[in-house]
Design an enzyme around this catalytic site. Structure first.
Site, PDB file in Angstrom:
ATOM      1  N   ASP A 140      15.220  25.142  18.550  1.00 31.76           N
ATOM      2  CA  ASP A 140      14.274  24.192  19.041  1.00 31.76           C
ATOM      3  C   ASP A 140      13.643  24.939  20.295  1.00 31.76           C
ATOM      4  OD1 ASP A 140      16.558  25.057  20.548  1.00 31.76           O
ATOM      5  OD2 ASP A 140      17.849  23.063  20.257  1.00 31.76           O
ATOM      6  N   ASN A 172      27.081  16.485  23.790  1.00 32.90           N
ATOM      7  CA  ASN A 172      27.593  15.539  22.882  1.00 32.90           C
ATOM      8  C   ASN A 172      27.427  15.817  21.527  1.00 32.90           C
ATOM      9  OD1 ASN A 172      25.297  16.979  21.867  1.00 32.90           O
ATOM     10  ND2 ASN A 172      24.386  14.742  23.848  1.00 32.90           N
ATOM     11  N   HIS A 223      25.257  17.240  19.728  1.00 30.02           N
ATOM     12  CA  HIS A 223      24.442  17.811  18.727  1.00 30.02           C
ATOM     13  C   HIS A 223      24.044  18.874  18.376  1.00 30.02           C
ATOM     14  CE1 HIS A 223      22.226  19.922  22.867  1.00 30.02           C
ATOM     15  NE2 HIS A 223      23.454  20.595  21.954  1.00 30.02           N
ATOM     16  N   GLU A 239      20.331  14.655  18.889  1.00 35.58           N
ATOM     17  CA  GLU A 239      20.715  14.214  20.078  1.00 35.58           C
ATOM     18  C   GLU A 239      21.429  13.203  19.236  1.00 35.58           C
ATOM     19  OE1 GLU A 239      21.333  15.990  22.790  1.00 35.58           O
ATOM     20  OE2 GLU A 239      20.019  15.762  23.738  1.00 35.58           O
TER      21      GLU A 239
HETATM   22  P1  PGA Z   1      26.839  26.238  24.853  1.00 35.43           P
HETATM   23  O1  PGA Z   1      25.272  25.111  24.152  1.00 35.43           O
HETATM   24  O2  PGA Z   1      25.835  27.037  23.409  1.00 35.43           O
HETATM   25  O3  PGA Z   1      25.632  26.700  26.088  1.00 35.43           O
HETATM   26  O4  PGA Z   1      27.409  25.617  25.271  1.00 35.43           O
HETATM   27  C1  PGA Z   1      25.510  24.302  22.833  1.00 35.43           C
HETATM   28  C2  PGA Z   1      24.433  23.300  22.908  1.00 35.43           C
HETATM   29  O5  PGA Z   1      23.939  22.374  24.031  1.00 35.43           O
HETATM   30  O6  PGA Z   1      23.773  23.264  21.854  1.00 35.43           O
END
Ligand code: PGA
Length: 256
Positions: A71, A137, A139, A144
């Protein structure tokens, strides 16, 4: 636990990185020209560092692997330090000595960038292995909630949770929109490792593990024989954190 999901419980983030690196290395040994979709975020960083150590030591060769960025924020200037592609360059492509890669093009037309991204992945024969993090969340990439299984590669609006968690990476706000590999791309990966670490992920991890699969928790749509969830004790809670040897129920390639 949801049928069709393999959980590999490990004690801590370092053990998670070692196991993930072992599984990735086994996949690359089986197919040196692997196409690997890679997440940024904090969780996979120790895994990339461990892979880098092995490359540096000469025990792992990733030179024929193609890395695909997952992304990218929309609307950054080319030299903006918050670029997720630059993060991928620093943490994956450079240290792992990757020679081939696919990213979202920086052209002014997001629709075209998404179409070109999908076309390049298709030309490579799809994603062999996806290294994924779990958003607070639920995602995957910037798919999302709600994101259904047929959500395409597209421009996505970031939710407030993602804006908060992403702000923490940079100490400043991030753009509100991003380009993301679609759920279609992620769910079509032949293998996927969902890396989950930390107590703050416990609630959302349990929704992924226990189901039901729902677009409200995009990661809960993962499943099937190629998918493994690697989670540490802090994320699982004490009762689930058995030694990894008690949980391994598959061959060394992680495609249990
Ligand atoms: P993180 O992020 O590894 O920093 O917890 C995961 C994400 O938001 O996909």
């Amino acid at each position: 636990m949801r049928p069709g999901l393999t959980l590999r419980a490990v004690p801590d983030p370092q053990a998670l990185a070692m196991l993930a690196a072992d599984l990735i290395a086994a996949q690359v040994r089986a197919k040196p020209e692997l196409t690997m979709l890679v997440a940024t975020g904090s969780t996979p960083m120790p895994t990339y560092a461990e892979l880098g150590n092995r490359v540096q030591a000469g025990t792992l060769d990733l030179s024929r692997v193609t890395v695909v960025g997952l992304d990218e924020y929309l609307g950054l200037e080319p030299d903006d330090p918050r670029s997720l592609w630059d993060w991928t360059l620093r943490s994956v492509i450079g240290p792992l000595r990757i020679r081939r890669s696919v990213r979202f093009g920086a052209s002014g037309d997001p629709g075209r960038a998404c179409a070109e991204y999908d076309a390049q992945i298709a030309a490579l024969g799809g994603i062999d292995l996806a290294i994924l993090g779990l958003g607070p969340n639920g995602h995957l990439g910037f798919n999302e909630p709600p994101s259904a299984a047929d959500a395409p590669t597209r421009v996505a609006d970031l939710t407030p949770e993602s804006l908060v968690s992403n702000r923490a990476y940079w100490g400043q706000d991030v753009p509100r929109r991003a380009l993301t590999a679609g759920m279609t791309v992620i769910l079509a990966a032949r293998c996927a490792l969902l890396l989950v670490s930390g107590e703050h992920k416990r609630g959302i991890l349990h929704r992924v593990l226990e189901g039901p699969p729902t677009p409200e928790v995009p990661a809960s749509l993962l499943g099937g024989p190629g998918v493994s969830v690697l989670a540490d004790r802090a994320a699982l809670g004490p009762e689930d954190a058995q030694p990894v040897s008690a949980r391994l129920d598959s061959g060394p390639d992680g495609a249990s």
